[in-house]
Design an enzyme around this catalytic site. Structure first.
Site, PDB file in Angstrom:
ATOM      1  N   ILE A 231      -7.265   0.991  10.270  1.00 60.26           N
ATOM      2  CA  ILE A 231      -7.626   1.718  11.495  1.00 60.26           C
ATOM      3  C   ILE A 231      -9.136   1.702  11.698  1.00 60.26           C
ATOM      4  O   ILE A 231      -9.628   2.085  12.748  1.00 60.26           O
ATOM      5  CB  ILE A 231      -7.076   3.163  11.469  1.00 60.26           C
ATOM      6  CG1 ILE A 231      -7.121   3.808  12.859  1.00 60.26           C
ATOM      7  CG2 ILE A 231      -7.831   4.015  10.460  1.00 60.26           C
ATOM      8  CD1 ILE A 231      -6.449   5.150  12.965  1.00 60.26           C
ATOM      9  N   GLY A 232      -9.868   1.231  10.668  1.00 58.84           N
ATOM     10  CA  GLY A 232     -11.319   1.184  10.804  1.00 58.84           C
ATOM     11  C   GLY A 232     -11.935   0.120   9.905  1.00 58.84           C
ATOM     12  O   GLY A 232     -13.146  -0.045   9.850  1.00 58.84           O
ATOM     13  N   GLY A 233     -11.061  -0.601   9.190  1.00 54.97           N
ATOM     14  CA  GLY A 233     -11.541  -1.634   8.277  1.00 54.97           C
ATOM     15  C   GLY A 233     -10.747  -1.670   6.980  1.00 54.97           C
ATOM     16  O   GLY A 233     -11.101  -2.394   6.045  1.00 54.97           O
ATOM     17  N   SER A 234      -9.669  -0.914   6.924  1.00 58.81           N
ATOM     18  CA  SER A 234      -8.983  -0.668   5.653  1.00 58.81           C
ATOM     19  C   SER A 234      -8.242  -1.865   5.073  1.00 58.81           C
ATOM     20  O   SER A 234      -7.848  -1.831   3.912  1.00 58.81           O
ATOM     21  CB  SER A 234      -8.018   0.508   5.806  1.00 58.81           C
ATOM     22  OG  SER A 234      -8.737   1.726   5.828  1.00 58.81           O
TER      23      SER A 234
ATOM     24  N   LEU B 260      -6.485   8.156   3.609  1.00 54.76           N
ATOM     25  CA  LEU B 260      -6.738   6.772   4.048  1.00 54.76           C
ATOM     26  C   LEU B 260      -8.090   6.594   4.724  1.00 54.76           C
ATOM     27  O   LEU B 260      -8.506   5.462   4.953  1.00 54.76           O
ATOM     28  CB  LEU B 260      -5.651   6.281   5.032  1.00 54.76           C
ATOM     29  CG  LEU B 260      -4.199   6.511   4.635  1.00 54.76           C
ATOM     30  CD1 LEU B 260      -3.288   6.120   5.796  1.00 54.76           C
ATOM     31  CD2 LEU B 260      -3.840   5.728   3.391  1.00 54.76           C
TER      32      LEU B 260
ATOM     33  N   SER C  64      -9.283   1.418   2.919  1.00 55.48           N
ATOM     34  CA  SER C  64      -8.345   2.209   2.147  1.00 55.48           C
ATOM     35  C   SER C  64      -7.281   1.378   1.424  1.00 55.48           C
ATOM     36  O   SER C  64      -6.604   1.904   0.549  1.00 55.48           O
ATOM     37  CB  SER C  64      -7.647   3.217   3.065  1.00 55.48           C
ATOM     38  OG  SER C  64      -6.837   2.574   4.001  1.00 55.48           O
TER      39      SER C  64
ATOM     40  N   LYS D   8       0.844  -1.194   0.000  1.00 55.28           N
ATOM     41  CA  LYS D   8       0.000   0.000   0.000  1.00 55.28           C
ATOM     42  C   LYS D   8       0.885   1.252   0.000  1.00 55.28           C
ATOM     43  O   LYS D   8       1.960   1.247   0.617  1.00 55.28           O
ATOM     44  CB  LYS D   8      -0.840  -0.071   1.279  1.00 55.28           C
ATOM     45  CG  LYS D   8      -1.863   1.001   1.484  1.00 55.28           C
ATOM     46  CD  LYS D   8      -2.611   0.719   2.796  1.00 55.28           C
ATOM     47  CE  LYS D   8      -3.781   1.674   2.974  1.00 55.28           C
ATOM     48  NZ  LYS D   8      -4.526   1.388   4.233  1.00 55.28           N
TER      49      LYS D   8
END
Lengths: 564, 564
Positions: free
Chosen positions: A238-241, A191, A217, A133
């Protein structure tokens, strides 16, 4: 129409990526539109490849390593095949930010020379191409993280001596393990989005259905690996990326707990926000691939170089104990299953995917426990507040560097109010108390499982949708609560949206207005063919256990779906 | 003179502690002044005890557990002996906040009954009295943490249902392991002080030299254990609060890395500040005692109940490998040694202690590396900024609850400016970068050791002084840098200040004005007899290794000092 300076800069960068593709690998003639050719995986992309290239690039991480670490395949041949396929993938779905083929081939040559000389691989990932990434710094190329303002800078800093020289620790560690770095993949600006959109590559579409999103992301990773342009790579979450792109692209992906993979020296948003830490994890086409990549990095002892990494090597004994459990008697395991978060229910393809897994688990004789934890909405709210502690200032600043337009899909309010240190501390306490409540709930399930243990893992969606039409992602709440809990979560592919079975439900009662909107948005024809994956989550730092359980469930689901 | 309401409240609490001591254990007649009787350890306190009580209370944790877990000693007899001696200790040095003797004896009876019935201990700490710093909630008594405003409340909240009922997780875990909780020990108001001073118990003096401080903030633990009133107990450390009292009282103490011991449900200052986390660790009269207490808690699986605890059980293999190293050849180990922090040099007793250990290490044939890390002052500054993120608001609030006077020794500015979320994040980044630099330096010592490894551990003071005259603690910088690094540090006793050898140095050049002040403050007669300990520190999460090395060094130092 005159282009703004930032548009010119973005266009030039966009061109430079395409220009880095050797002419021999450019697709002749126009690329068909998504409407003309939704699915560019399988036969579509194969038409541009030789049978040998197809053989190599459709072998998973484990299969490749079996051959490259034993001299059966050369690193050069493998690398060249993946470079070719990655170049094609980018032309089809806009999934690359940086192309490093020449350097990768030079590395591959060096690895082959080493093998010829010593008959030994230099490390467990010897000769494996690995995509990253575009948060990781690799010498020779830049890092934009989707910001136009980062072009020709180091994280927005002009004339910084680290530019194109400095390498992130993960990069160093992967090199030490023998991996070959050959490209960097697309991300949304900041992101902070479940779709991959920025002003450079524009939008990364879903290779199985280009009307839809590749997720975010780590959407470039998801799209590239799904197209066979990479055997596996690393994203961040950090939240589902990691999980959203893994699910949307029919892949495996792991969000480990914080402290296992080295984030040292990687670019990030809101660096220093430590209420919820972003974590690194691999995506691949097999659970075995995730394990190989995860173990490959751990084997270098990243805790010796990254102060935030915990000294926890791969725990062979946990892997072994879990493998014994899955080989064991019926009822050896217990899984929690939860069908929605109380706010937005599942669209038909994901609901069906969850039923498939639940039935598979029941069919194997394991216990299924209806999962009724403390409300995930509390955690979703905590996560949003953690992401917004700076009032959006960090992201707003980096957009301002170039004056570029923000994408609508960035989930932050960029004109919010910054919080105070005491509000940060209060949020940390709230988060810890939620973690404690969830933990107590998990412990309480020991009474329900019949195994003598609490539930081993929970089966849950990554999103209510099988991918999404651009700008129609209903929520990231199906993943972000895990970041609050800092739990281990592994995504497995389950099925694909199928317009013949995933028809619109007759439904008049909804969980909420958001639910009604999400259900009404579902269109069987548009979503047809989109991958439908789920997450299998476990408690904190249970990577070894959850990877084994995810591999087991995915195999059993696959076996059930292919049996007559 | 009329007492203020807060003074009346404090006096009543002070009286109630004394009144909780059974009349038979009260010292008849006046307690001699510190000038009359500096040292109240050894023969002085023994005069009030029976030979059997002396035998029990002067046995260390390991020795006690050998007997209580095998039925050789009853829990009741052991508990009663420690209750008696703790009661005496409090009358001599003001080291208790809460007395729980009746409940402890009832628990002891139940444990004895269990043993009679099953011939098995209920856990690894069966029958061991354990003292706790007054941050831990134990049913039946309150927690003041040194605040007058917390008297008759739950952490300052009146009429809270948790008051005198709720228990901290460490308490639950210790009970599960078989420990007996019989008292809570004194702390400075706010915990943010290297001396133990508050308006309730006034001041906890050093049992070896009551002209001096017992250290802080776990000063009550240090004083009580040094007097034999406890075999071992638990303190907390955010800047040195375990290590300073351990060093000042001639004890062993460990500040583990964060995430090993359960803080869940304990009272604290600035709760939620997570730039530098306070950690829990044991103090005891032997390194073996620390290990037994540490392992005893880990054995209960605290990560199942505290979301911030890491799933890292006691690593037997690390203990074993380290024991093999210390049994090995000369040059098997390499120690860093550093004589001062560049700002405040060592007073003669501590300098001598460090030389003793260095010479011992050299005499054993191990490598000594002069330790020249990134400046500790950077870390000291980072720590101070972390403690002050809220501008002192939390502590000021809790002082305001009663209107009590603050102690001069509280190291915080209570009228500072609160920081913003972005400043918190920037501090987190600065801290991480310092950790990274220190880590890189540590790695670089592999070239200097001759062992093939970097330095195994570093020998360093806990303070430039062997205890301190009240209000004359020169710095907490010798300990707080470790909290920034989140390193493992174990304190060992080395020697005692001796006015005949630790004479005033002829010195005209100083490191700084603070150094000059600290050196001029040293008075051989005043400090005579004060314990002089040092810390042995290792990298993050190296508790097993550093405990073994500390035990080894302490034994060798002791053997060297007692050999002819």
């Amino acid at each position: 129409m005159t282009l703004q300076p930032w548009q010119q800069l973005a266009a030039a960068k966009r061109e430079s990526i395409l220009n880095a593709i050797p002419p021999k690998w450019r697709i002749k003639g126009p690329i068909p539109s998504p409407e003309e050719q939704r699915d560019v995986t399988g036969p579509y992309i194969q038409q541009f490849l030789t049978p040998r290239e197809i053989e190599i690039t459709e072998t998973d991480v484990v299969g490749i390593l079996e051959r490259t670490t034993t001299g059966k395949w050369t690193a050069v041949e493998v690398t060249e095949a993946f470079c070719h396929r990655a170049a094609l993938a980018h032309q089809l779905v806009n999934c690359l930010h940086e192309i490093i083929f020449d350097d990768a081939l030079a590395t591959a040559q060096a690895l082959d020379a080493h093998f010829v000389k010593t008959s030994q691989p230099i490390g467990p990932l010897h000769g494996l191409p690995v995509s990253l990434k575009d948060q990781f710094h690799i010498r020779g190329v830049e890092t934009t993280m989707g910001y136009v303002g980062w072009i020709n800078t180091f994280q927005g800093l002009p004339n910084d001596p680290r530019s194109r020289v400095f390498e992130s620790q993960l990069v160093t560690d992967l090199r030490a393990a023998g991996a070959i770095l050959y490209c960097k993949t697309s991300v949304p600006m900041s992101l902070m989005s479940g779709e991959t959109v920025n002003n450079i590559i524009t939008y990364t579409t879903n290779p199985k259905n280009r009307l839809l999103s590749s997720g975010g992301s780590s959407g470039g990773e998801g799209a590239l690996i799904a197209l066979g342009g990479s055997p596996g790579g690393f994203g961040t979450d950090i939240g589902g990326s990691i999980r959203v792109p893994a699910a949307f692209n029919g892949l495996f992906g792991i969000r480990p707990s914080s402290g296992r993979m080295p984030y040292q020296g990687a670019a990030n948003s809101m660096d220093g926000q430590n209420t919820i830490l972003s974590v690194i994890g691999p995506l691949a086409r097999s659970a075995g691939g995730l394990m190989a990549l995860f173990k490959g990095v751990l084997g270098t002892g990243p805790w010796l170089r990254d102060p935030l990494v915990l000294e926890i090597p791969w725990r062979e004994e946990v892997e072994r104990e879990t493998r014994e459990l899955v080989r064991g008697e019926p009822k050896a395991l217990a899984f929690g299953v939860m069908y929605h978060d109380g706010v937005i229910g599942l669209q038909p393809p994901i609901e069906r995917a969850l039923r498939i897994v639940e039935e598979t688990v029941r069919g194997l004789g394991h216990t299924v426990v209806t999962w009724t934890p403390p409300s995930h909405q509390i955690a979703v709210d905590l996560a949003e507040r953690a992401y917004s502690l700076d009032g959006g200032a960090d992201v707003a600043y980096h957009l301002t560097l170039s004056g570029e337009e923000r994408a609508a899909q960035v989930i932050l309010n960029l004109a919010g109010t910054q919080k105070t240190a005491m509000e940060v501390a209060a949020l940390n306490v709230e988060k810890r108390e939620y973690q404690k409540r969830y933990m107590d709930y998990w412990n309480s399930t020991a009474d329900l499982t019949g195994t003598g243990r609490p539930v081993d893992a929970v089966i849950y969606p990554c999103a209510p949708q099988a991918s999404t039409v651009p700008k129609r992602l209903a929520t990231v709440g199906y993943t972000s609560f895990i970041n609050v809990l800092d739990y281990t979560s592994v995504v497995i592919p389950v099925t694909h949206a199928d317009k013949t079975v995933d028809v619109v439900r007759e439904q008049e009662v909804f969980l909420s207005e958001l639910d009604e909107k999400a259900q009404r948005e579902y269109d069987p024809d548009t979503y047809d063919g989109a991958p439908a994956g789920l997450q299998i989550f476990g408690r904190r730092l249970q990577e070894e256990k959850i990877l084994v359980l995810a591999e087991y469930l995915a195999e059993k689901v696959k076996a059930a779906s292919t049996s007559p």
